[in-house]
Design a protein around this motif. Structure first.
Motif, short mmCIF file in Angstrom:
data_model
loop_
_atom_site.label_atom_id
_atom_site.label_comp_id
_atom_site.label_asym_id
_atom_site.label_seq_id
_atom_site.Cartn_x
_atom_site.Cartn_y
_atom_site.Cartn_z
N VAL A 272 0.74 -1.15 -0.01
CA VAL A 272 -0.08 0.05 0.10
C VAL A 272 0.70 1.08 -0.11
CG1 VAL A 272 -1.39 1.27 1.41
CG2 VAL A 272 -1.80 -1.09 1.32
N PHE A 273 1.89 1.21 0.65
CA PHE A 273 2.66 2.43 0.93
C PHE A 273 3.32 2.66 -0.37
CE2 PHE A 273 6.98 4.64 1.79
CZ PHE A 273 6.53 5.56 2.57
N ALA A 274 3.92 1.44 -1.09
CA ALA A 274 4.69 1.61 -2.47
C ALA A 274 3.68 2.43 -3.36
CB ALA A 274 5.19 0.39 -2.95
N VAL A 275 2.48 2.07 -3.34
CA VAL A 275 1.64 2.40 -4.43
C VAL A 275 1.13 3.95 -4.07
CG1 VAL A 275 -0.99 2.26 -5.17
CG2 VAL A 275 0.28 0.40 -4.68
N LEU A 276 0.95 4.27 -2.93
CA LEU A 276 0.81 5.62 -2.36
C LEU A 276 1.82 6.62 -2.72
CD1 LEU A 276 -1.10 5.07 1.11
CD2 LEU A 276 -2.41 5.77 -1.10
N VAL A 277 3.16 6.13 -2.53
CA VAL A 277 4.19 6.86 -3.13
C VAL A 277 4.32 7.06 -4.23
CG1 VAL A 277 6.85 7.03 -2.97
CG2 VAL A 277 5.59 6.32 -0.98
N ALA A 278 4.00 5.98 -5.08
CA ALA A 278 4.02 6.01 -6.59
C ALA A 278 3.10 7.10 -7.25
CB ALA A 278 4.12 4.84 -7.25
N HIS A 279 1.94 6.98 -6.58
CA HIS A 279 0.95 8.04 -6.90
C HIS A 279 1.25 9.48 -6.77
CE1 HIS A 279 -3.14 9.68 -7.85
NE2 HIS A 279 -3.12 10.46 -6.53
N VAL A 280 1.75 9.85 -5.41
CA VAL A 280 2.06 11.00 -5.19
C VAL A 280 3.33 11.54 -6.01
CG1 VAL A 280 3.20 12.40 -3.33
CG2 VAL A 280 1.48 10.98 -2.77
N LEU A 281 3.91 10.58 -6.56
CA LEU A 281 5.17 11.00 -7.61
C LEU A 281 4.60 11.44 -8.77
CD1 LEU A 281 8.33 10.93 -7.69
CD2 LEU A 281 8.26 8.80 -8.50
N ALA A 282 3.63 10.78 -9.36
CA ALA A 282 2.97 10.96 -10.41
C ALA A 282 2.24 12.18 -10.40
CB ALA A 282 2.08 9.67 -10.89
N ALA A 283 1.49 12.63 -9.38
CA ALA A 283 0.94 13.77 -9.01
C ALA A 283 1.81 14.99 -9.05
CB ALA A 283 -0.15 13.92 -7.89
N ALA A 284 2.80 14.72 -8.40
CA ALA A 284 4.00 15.84 -8.24
C ALA A 284 4.26 16.10 -9.79
CB ALA A 284 5.03 15.37 -7.44
N ALA A 285 4.43 15.11 -10.71
CA ALA A 285 5.12 15.27 -11.86
C ALA A 285 4.26 16.22 -12.61
CB ALA A 285 5.54 13.96 -12.60
N ILE A 286 3.09 15.91 -12.67
CA ILE A 286 1.82 16.33 -13.31
C ILE A 286 1.30 17.82 -13.11
CG2 ILE A 286 -0.66 16.21 -13.94
CD1 ILE A 286 -0.36 13.14 -13.57
N THR A 287 1.49 18.01 -11.94
CA THR A 287 1.42 19.56 -11.23
C THR A 287 2.48 20.44 -11.80
OG1 THR A 287 2.23 18.72 -9.03
CG2 THR A 287 -0.15 18.83 -9.43
N MET A 288 3.75 19.82 -11.74
CA MET A 288 5.04 20.44 -12.24
C MET A 288 5.02 20.82 -13.69
SD MET A 288 9.01 19.58 -11.52
CE MET A 288 9.02 18.17 -12.58
N LEU A 289 4.23 20.06 -14.45
CA LEU A 289 4.04 19.90 -15.67
C LEU A 289 3.18 21.34 -16.14
CD1 LEU A 289 4.26 19.14 -18.67
CD2 LEU A 289 2.65 17.61 -18.41
N VAL A 290 2.13 21.23 -15.19
CA VAL A 290 0.99 22.43 -15.26
C VAL A 290 1.71 23.72 -14.99
CG1 VAL A 290 -1.03 23.53 -14.24
CG2 VAL A 290 -0.90 21.01 -14.76
N ALA A 291 2.57 23.75 -14.14
CA ALA A 291 3.32 24.86 -13.74
C ALA A 291 4.09 25.60 -14.68
CB ALA A 291 3.97 24.80 -12.27
N SER A 292 4.83 24.71 -15.45
CA SER A 292 5.61 24.80 -16.41
C SER A 292 5.05 25.32 -17.76
CB SER A 292 6.47 23.69 -16.93
OG SER A 292 5.67 22.70 -17.52
N ARG A 293 3.70 25.20 -17.82
CA ARG A 293 2.91 25.69 -18.96
C ARG A 293 1.96 26.81 -18.97
NH1 ARG A 293 6.28 22.80 -21.01
NH2 ARG A 293 6.04 20.94 -22.33
#
Length: 387
Positions: A272-293
């Motif tokens: 469960v912890f591995a899945v949650l960390v992977a999700h947060v990592l994906a969310a961080a990358a997507i929001t960073m992409l939004v900030a860059s655009r």
């Protein structure tokens, strides 16, 4: 930079409100209002007997005699595997067990045998039942195969082996189902909504840090930071680390509160912890992409909100995936929330039997999303954030 960002977020209260209070409150309210066993609690399992031997017959008897399955599982006889696949695609059955021709004879001769299992994501309960039955079949087959091999190694003649097999019932072995074959098919809806709120608010938590970059650029603070001996990537990395850390804290708090308040389990803690960390990592990358655009922090707020709720709805964070129409279930796999929901549902259904290996696929997809979105964001930081 990370220490400054963390102090700022804690001082203005946004970290506590967005990361803890709101998601836990919403998850608790949804759980209290809609919690309970995940339907459906009835399933139809197809039964294809191409062997016509005693082994499939014994399996049928055990399934029909099982107290745990009475009223919940119905066996439907089908003439062949192709008919079973068509019935599965049409939604007439939730899973199917297929005994190949010559199966009983092969087991009796010590050569073992394989039973095919057909499943559908639309009926997880039927899949759990079929899997439990086949697991018991495999255990019995292995035992009979070892017994026959032991007799052969003892030097017993072939005709005598056949006689011993028939006398001891190796061609028709006893099969006993697990104590509760349905235990893995039940997922409390509080788990769905707890994990859904965790997945949704992960976007807001990490997005607040990257939005702060745009605010500091507008106020001129970013230029003053760069006037010192600071590399261009430091402000981005500093805020990103805090956003990611707060995101992990947020999802873990939702997980812990769901477990403590409702007494439910999300499955193996490490997985469960591995899945949650992977999700947060994906969310961080997507929001960073939004900030860059985007150009302004107000635009970032709007886009992140739209992205978050669209991913949450289509990804099963607000509505369980099995309640969505088939086309939308396919769309769910285009979102990180869809993979997160799929992985956590599987872990919750598997209980103690779950593991990181069982959800390695979803974790890998989430990491791939993070790599693709993060790489694109870094390449697109040309609006005064890096240069």
């Amino acid at each position: 930079m990370s220490a400054l960002e963390l102090r700022t977020r804690l001082r203005d209260g946004t970290a506590i409100v967005i990361a803890v209070i709101v998601p836990v409150t919403l998850a608790t309210l949804f759980g209290l209002a809609l919690g309970g066993d995940d339907p459906p609690l009835r399933a139809t399992v197809g039964f294809v007997d191409l062997d016509h031997g005693e082994f499939p017959a014994s399996v049928r008897r055990e399934v029909l005699a099982s107290e745990e399955l009475k009223g919940a599982v119905t066996l439907r006889d089908l003439p062949g595997e192709e008919q079973a696949r068509r019935a599965l695609d049409a939604g007439e059955i939730g899973s199917a067990i297929v005994f190949p021709a010559g199966f009983s004879q092969s087991v009796g001769a010590g050569r073992g045998g394989d039973v095919a299992v057909l499943t559908s994501p639309e009926s997880p309960l039927a899949g759990v039942v079929a899997g439990a039955v086949v697991d018991r079949i495999s255990a019995v087959v292995d035992a009979r195969t070892l017994a026959v091999h032991a007799v052969l190694l003892a030097g017993v003649p072939g005709e005598r082996v056949k006689e011993l097999v028939e006398r001891n019932g190796a061609a028709g072995p006893a099969l006993t189902l697990a104590e509760d074959p349905l235990s893995g098919g039940k997922v409390d809806l509080s788990v769905y909504y707890g994990s859904g709120m965790a997945a949704l608010f992960a976007f807001f938590v990490v997005g607040a840090s990257f939005r702060g970059l745009l605010t500091e650029r507008k106020l001129g603070t970013l230029d003053r930071i760069r006037a010192g001996p600071v590399a261009a990537w430091v402000p981005v990395a500093g805020k990103g680390v805090v956003g990611f850390g707060l995101g992990v804290v947020s999802v873990c708090v939702c997980w812990a509160s769901s477990t403590l308040i409702f007494g439910t389990t999300w499955g193996d803690p490490v997985a469960v912890f591995a899945v949650l960390v992977a999700h947060v990592l994906a969310a961080a990358a997507i929001t960073m992409l939004v900030a860059s655009r985007v150009r302004t922090d107000a635009q970032a707020d709007g886009v992140i909100m739209v992205v978050s709720f669209v991913a949450a709805f289509f990804g099963g964070s607000l509505v369980p995936l099995y309640d969505l129409p088939e086309p939308l279930r396919a769309v769910a796999l285009l979102t990180p929330n869809g993979w997160t929901s799929t992985a956590l549902t599987e872990l919750a259904g598997a209980g103690a039997a779950g593991s990181v290996g069982a959800v390695a696929g979803p974790i890998g997809v989430l990491c791939a999303i993070a790599l693709a979105a993060g790489g694109t964001a870094v390449a697109g930081f040309r609006k005064g954030l890096l240069l």
